[in-house]
Design a protein around this motif. Structure first.
Motif, short mmCIF file in Angstrom:
data_model
loop_
_atom_site.label_atom_id
_atom_site.label_comp_id
_atom_site.label_asym_id
_atom_site.label_seq_id
_atom_site.Cartn_x
_atom_site.Cartn_y
_atom_site.Cartn_z
N GLY A 1 0.78 -1.24 0.00
CA GLY A 1 0.00 0.00 0.00
C GLY A 1 0.80 1.28 0.00
N GLU A 2 2.12 1.20 0.12
CA GLU A 2 2.96 2.39 0.11
C GLU A 2 3.19 2.88 -1.33
N ARG A 3 3.29 4.19 -1.48
CA ARG A 3 3.53 4.77 -2.81
C ARG A 3 4.94 4.44 -3.28
N LEU A 4 5.07 4.12 -4.56
CA LEU A 4 6.36 3.78 -5.16
C LEU A 4 6.94 4.96 -5.92
N CYS B 1 10.15 -0.66 -2.63
CA CYS B 1 9.27 -0.12 -1.61
C CYS B 1 10.08 0.23 -0.36
N SER B 2 9.90 1.45 0.12
CA SER B 2 10.64 1.90 1.30
C SER B 2 10.13 1.24 2.58
N ALA B 3 8.93 0.65 2.55
CA ALA B 3 8.37 0.03 3.75
C ALA B 3 8.67 -1.46 3.84
N TYR C 1 9.92 -3.55 -7.97
CA TYR C 1 9.00 -3.46 -9.10
C TYR C 1 9.74 -2.90 -10.31
N LYS C 2 9.15 -3.19 -11.50
CA LYS C 2 9.69 -2.62 -12.73
C LYS C 2 8.54 -2.17 -13.63
N LEU C 3 8.82 -1.13 -14.41
CA LEU C 3 7.94 -0.72 -15.50
C LEU C 3 8.47 -1.42 -16.74
#
Length: 192
Positions: free
Chosen positions: A160-163, A172-174, A179-181
């Motif tokens: 749920g944290e913003r990437l 993710c900092s949390a 992740y990748k685009l």
């Protein structure tokens, strides 16, 4: 059908399936033909129309209307007073039940309080819909959508944290998930 809890003020019509350990709280109505998974929580004053399908672990907050045609996969969160539609052009004097459109809410997606999901769309896996948003289009996996009409505002982690993406990649900092685009700005994938 496993054991579940239903508050005495709520009503479940015949022909419904309710999974084990599901809780249905005050003044809620589950209509005929619904399938509700295990470990769900259905809040106060919730209406679930005929033939709605809810996966396991779905959480529905108070005052939500889930209309025929909606399918929620596992671990979906529906915030307080959010609502779904099932007809694009309703009229009180014209029956359009044969025109109901499907709406699919994919695994782990969250819909914020007072959001409206217009029928016929898909909300992607782990997507986040902001409070008060009006969704009129498909929503990609991990997308953060908000506004009226709702638009892509970024991406969120499974937690749920913003990437924040740099060079098509994000951590993710949390929780540390990566992740990748993949070349298309609306296609985010978790790196396993």
């Amino acid at each position: 059908m496993g054991s579940y809890l239903i508050h005495p003020s709520s009503y479940i019509e015949d022909g419904c399936s309710v999974g084990a350990n599901t809780k249905i709280w005050h003044f809620s109505h589950v209509m005929k033909g619904c399938i509700i998974g295990e470990n769900c929580s259905i809040g106060q004053n919730v209406v679930i129309s005929p033939e709605v399908i809810l996966g396991n672990g779905v959480r529905i907050q108070n005052n939500v209307s889930v209309y025929t045609g909606v399918i929620c996969e596992d671990d979906v969160f529906l915030g307080p007073s959010c609502v779904f539609t099932n007809v694009r052009n309703p009229r009180a004097f014209i029956s359009r039940k044969h025109e109901f459109r499907k709406t699919l809410i994919r695994q782990g997606a969250s819909i914020g309080a007072n959001a409206t999901i217009v029928c016929g769309h898909m909300i992607g896996r782990y997507a986040m819909i902001g409070a008060g948003a009006v969704v009129t289009t498909d929503v990609p996996d991990y997308a953060l959508f908000y506004g009226v009409p709702a638009r892509l505002q970024g991406y969120v982690c499974q937690c749920g944290e913003r990437l924040s993406f740099t060079n098509q990649a994000a951590v993710c900092s949390a929780c540390g998930r990566q992740y990748k685009l993949d070349g298309n700005p609306s296609n985010v994938e978790e790196i396993t």
